[in-house]
Design a protein around this motif. Sequence first.
Motif, PDB file in Angstrom:
ATOM      1  N   THR A   3       0.815  -1.212   0.000  1.00 42.06           N
ATOM      2  CA  THR A   3       0.000   0.000   0.000  1.00 42.06           C
ATOM      3  C   THR A   3       0.846   1.257   0.000  1.00 42.06           C
ATOM      4  OG1 THR A   3      -0.134  -0.096   2.415  1.00 42.06           O
ATOM      5  CG2 THR A   3      -1.911  -1.136   1.161  1.00 42.06           C
ATOM      6  N   LEU A   4       2.118   1.164   0.358  1.00 40.86           N
ATOM      7  CA  LEU A   4       3.010   2.310   0.380  1.00 40.86           C
ATOM      8  C   LEU A   4       4.214   2.023  -0.498  1.00 40.86           C
ATOM      9  CD1 LEU A   4       3.005   3.130   4.209  1.00 40.86           C
ATOM     10  CD2 LEU A   4       1.808   4.391   2.407  1.00 40.86           C
ATOM     11  N   PRO A   5       4.785   3.064  -1.125  1.00 41.56           N
ATOM     12  CA  PRO A   5       5.993   2.847  -1.927  1.00 41.56           C
ATOM     13  C   PRO A   5       7.120   2.295  -1.066  1.00 41.56           C
ATOM     14  CG  PRO A   5       5.067   5.040  -2.321  1.00 41.56           C
ATOM     15  CD  PRO A   5       4.335   4.472  -1.162  1.00 41.56           C
ATOM     16  N   GLU A   6       7.845   1.336  -1.607  1.00 39.84           N
ATOM     17  CA  GLU A   6       8.973   0.768  -0.866  1.00 39.84           C
ATOM     18  C   GLU A   6      10.155   1.718  -0.900  1.00 39.84           C
ATOM     19  OE1 GLU A   6       8.365  -4.041  -1.302  1.00 39.84           O
ATOM     20  OE2 GLU A   6       9.489  -2.965  -2.841  1.00 39.84           O
ATOM     21  N   THR A   7      10.917   1.711   0.165  1.00 35.76           N
ATOM     22  CA  THR A   7      12.139   2.490   0.267  1.00 35.76           C
ATOM     23  C   THR A   7      13.238   1.607   0.848  1.00 35.76           C
ATOM     24  OG1 THR A   7      11.669   3.225   2.529  1.00 35.76           O
ATOM     25  CG2 THR A   7      10.785   4.580   0.719  1.00 35.76           C
ATOM     26  N   ARG A   8      14.468   2.109   0.826  1.00 32.13           N
ATOM     27  CA  ARG A   8      15.551   1.372   1.474  1.00 32.13           C
ATOM     28  C   ARG A   8      15.210   1.094   2.936  1.00 32.13           C
ATOM     29  NH1 ARG A   8      20.870   1.143  -0.373  1.00 32.13           N
ATOM     30  NH2 ARG A   8      21.167   1.861  -2.515  1.00 32.13           N
ATOM     31  N   ALA A   9      14.644   2.107   3.587  1.00 32.49           N
ATOM     32  CA  ALA A   9      14.318   1.960   5.006  1.00 32.49           C
ATOM     33  C   ALA A   9      13.247   0.902   5.230  1.00 32.49           C
ATOM     34  CB  ALA A   9      13.864   3.305   5.581  1.00 32.49           C
ATOM     35  N   SER A  10      12.228   0.874   4.357  1.00 30.12           N
ATOM     36  CA  SER A  10      11.141  -0.093   4.552  1.00 30.12           C
ATOM     37  C   SER A  10      11.582  -1.519   4.273  1.00 30.12           C
ATOM     38  CB  SER A  10       9.947   0.268   3.658  1.00 30.12           C
ATOM     39  OG  SER A  10      10.237   0.012   2.289  1.00 30.12           O
ATOM     40  N   MET A  11      12.684  -1.685   3.530  1.00 28.78           N
ATOM     41  CA  MET A  11      13.200  -3.028   3.231  1.00 28.78           C
ATOM     42  C   MET A  11      14.278  -3.461   4.219  1.00 28.78           C
ATOM     43  SD  MET A  11      11.665  -4.081   0.394  1.00 28.78           S
ATOM     44  CE  MET A  11      12.759  -5.322  -0.298  1.00 28.78           C
ATOM     45  N   ALA A  12      14.618  -2.614   5.175  1.00 31.16           N
ATOM     46  CA  ALA A  12      15.761  -2.877   6.050  1.00 31.16           C
ATOM     47  C   ALA A  12      15.530  -4.025   7.020  1.00 31.16           C
ATOM     48  CB  ALA A  12      16.115  -1.609   6.826  1.00 31.16           C
ATOM     49  N   ASN A  13      14.267  -4.421   7.227  1.00 24.76           N
ATOM     50  CA  ASN A  13      13.973  -5.474   8.207  1.00 24.76           C
ATOM     51  C   ASN A  13      13.988  -6.874   7.604  1.00 24.76           C
ATOM     52  OD1 ASN A  13      11.668  -5.286   6.648  1.00 24.76           O
ATOM     53  ND2 ASN A  13      10.246  -5.516   8.362  1.00 24.76           N
ATOM     54  N   ARG A  14      14.312  -7.027   6.330  1.00 25.46           N
ATOM     55  CA  ARG A  14      14.306  -8.343   5.698  1.00 25.46           C
ATOM     56  C   ARG A  14      15.506  -9.158   6.181  1.00 25.46           C
ATOM     57  NH1 ARG A  14      10.278  -5.513   4.193  1.00 25.46           N
ATOM     58  NH2 ARG A  14       9.197  -5.960   2.222  1.00 25.46           N
ATOM     59  N   ALA A  15      15.227 -10.333   6.738  1.00 26.29           N
ATOM     60  CA  ALA A  15      16.296 -11.162   7.289  1.00 26.29           C
ATOM     61  C   ALA A  15      16.980 -12.022   6.234  1.00 26.29           C
ATOM     62  CB  ALA A  15      15.745 -12.058   8.398  1.00 26.29           C
ATOM     63  N   GLY A  16      16.268 -12.340   5.147  1.00 29.04           N
ATOM     64  CA  GLY A  16      16.863 -13.108   4.064  1.00 29.04           C
ATOM     65  C   GLY A  16      16.979 -14.592   4.350  1.00 29.04           C
ATOM     66  N   TYR A  17      17.729 -15.257   3.513  1.00 27.95           N
ATOM     67  CA  TYR A  17      17.948 -16.699   3.577  1.00 27.95           C
ATOM     68  C   TYR A  17      18.662 -17.083   4.873  1.00 27.95           C
ATOM     69  CZ  TYR A  17      20.498 -21.037   2.655  1.00 27.95           C
ATOM     70  OH  TYR A  17      21.050 -22.279   2.757  1.00 27.95           O
ATOM     71  N   ASP A  18      18.212 -18.147   5.509  1.00 27.07           N
ATOM     72  CA  ASP A  18      18.796 -18.655   6.747  1.00 27.07           C
ATOM     73  C   ASP A  18      19.685 -19.847   6.422  1.00 27.07           C
ATOM     74  OD1 ASP A  18      19.413 -19.725   9.204  1.00 27.07           O
ATOM     75  OD2 ASP A  18      17.334 -20.090   9.830  1.00 27.07           O
ATOM     76  N   GLN A  19      20.996 -19.667   6.510  1.00 28.65           N
ATOM     77  CA  GLN A  19      21.922 -20.732   6.106  1.00 28.65           C
ATOM     78  C   GLN A  19      21.945 -21.907   7.089  1.00 28.65           C
ATOM     79  OE1 GLN A  19      25.898 -19.163   5.790  1.00 28.65           O
ATOM     80  NE2 GLN A  19      26.090 -18.753   7.981  1.00 28.65           N
ATOM     81  N   GLY A  20      21.359 -21.746   8.271  1.00 35.24           N
ATOM     82  CA  GLY A  20      21.288 -22.846   9.218  1.00 35.24           C
ATOM     83  C   GLY A  20      19.916 -23.474   9.306  1.00 35.24           C
ATOM     84  N   PHE A  21      19.057 -23.194   8.352  1.00 37.35           N
ATOM     85  CA  PHE A  21      17.658 -23.622   8.389  1.00 37.35           C
ATOM     86  C   PHE A  21      17.507 -25.137   8.499  1.00 37.35           C
ATOM     87  CE2 PHE A  21      13.742 -24.695   5.904  1.00 37.35           C
ATOM     88  CZ  PHE A  21      12.807 -24.083   6.719  1.00 37.35           C
ATOM     89  N   LEU A  22      18.352 -25.880   7.811  1.00 42.74           N
ATOM     90  CA  LEU A  22      18.253 -27.345   7.802  1.00 42.74           C
ATOM     91  C   LEU A  22      18.978 -27.996   8.975  1.00 42.74           C
ATOM     92  CD1 LEU A  22      18.819 -28.080   3.998  1.00 42.74           C
ATOM     93  CD2 LEU A  22      16.636 -27.961   5.220  1.00 42.74           C
ATOM     94  N   GLY A  23      19.803 -27.228   9.666  1.00 43.61           N
ATOM     95  CA  GLY A  23      20.662 -27.766  10.719  1.00 43.61           C
ATOM     96  C   GLY A  23      22.112 -27.559  10.339  1.00 43.61           C
ATOM     97  N   PRO A  24      22.639 -28.350   9.375  1.00 45.71           N
ATOM     98  CA  PRO A  24      23.988 -28.075   8.869  1.00 45.71           C
ATOM     99  C   PRO A  24      24.031 -26.723   8.153  1.00 45.71           C
ATOM    100  CG  PRO A  24      23.224 -30.263   8.204  1.00 45.71           C
ATOM    101  CD  PRO A  24      22.045 -29.542   8.766  1.00 45.71           C
TER     102      PRO A  24
END
Length: 285
Positions: A3-24
């Motif tokens: 509903t609002l235009p995205e900005t660098r600030a609004s995207m700053a909370n993205r954690a991204g891919y979790d490299q330990g998600f499977l365990g190894p």
Amino acid sequence: MATLPETRASMANRAGYDQGFLGPTVPLPVPTDPVIETVVLPYTHFSVVFRPDRRLATATAVTIDGVKLIDADRDDDWRFDPRLPDSQQAGNPVYKNNPLDRGHLVRRLDPVWGVGDEAETANEDTFHFTNAAPQMDIFNQGKELWLGLENFLLDHAEQFDRKLSVFTGPVLEDSDPPYRGIKVPLRFWKVAAFMQDGELAASAYVLDQSPDLSRDAAARALADAARAGDPPPLGAFRTFQVPVADVAEVTGLDLGPLPDADRLPRAVRAEKRWTQLETLQDVVV
């Protein structure tokens, strides 16, 4: 839908891919050539390893929790990522008035899991141009196989962890045909990682949309299209299961522990054998 235009600030909370998600630990794929510049863009439950010089991703990585998946509505609100200049991203002009689709690299529903707004944000995040690459819009058996791989592997993993980490991207070659300011990839790759019998396991695939012609004839057709400013004459999708090490070789990416976790028999890997898939039941996991 946002509903609002995205900005660098609004995207700053993205954690991204979790490299330990499977365990190894399974790290993000990165180019082995230090000269190749990439930018890592974290989203919700996935990350994109982006090559500004190609205006496309070289790799994506997504975590899928099969138990928590949610069926979210498709919004088709494709947009630029504000963390990169628009000029570095392949936007709508690449796909306008031609037979090219904006093909999701991270499949839309794969990261759509979690609680609260988490799943909806993940759904919206997949519609950034950084997560797209041009693919033929013709739906054929090969494309159906490619799109069904994650579901097939999730079903297989149900008796184990029912979690997957999936890595996908185009094979970026210098010889890819130019079109509207980008070079159109002719092949795509995918590696799925999961836990099986307490050990890390992996399975790799290549999608080929090269022209259905001899090598010389295909080269001439691609060159003629480029001179005329036409989209490349791409062929029907063909999907192959391949050794994970072959994906690392053809992409120039460091895939960490995944080549050693390949579930293909050693004899197949040693022969570098690529098996064209006719049905999902042909997959070896």
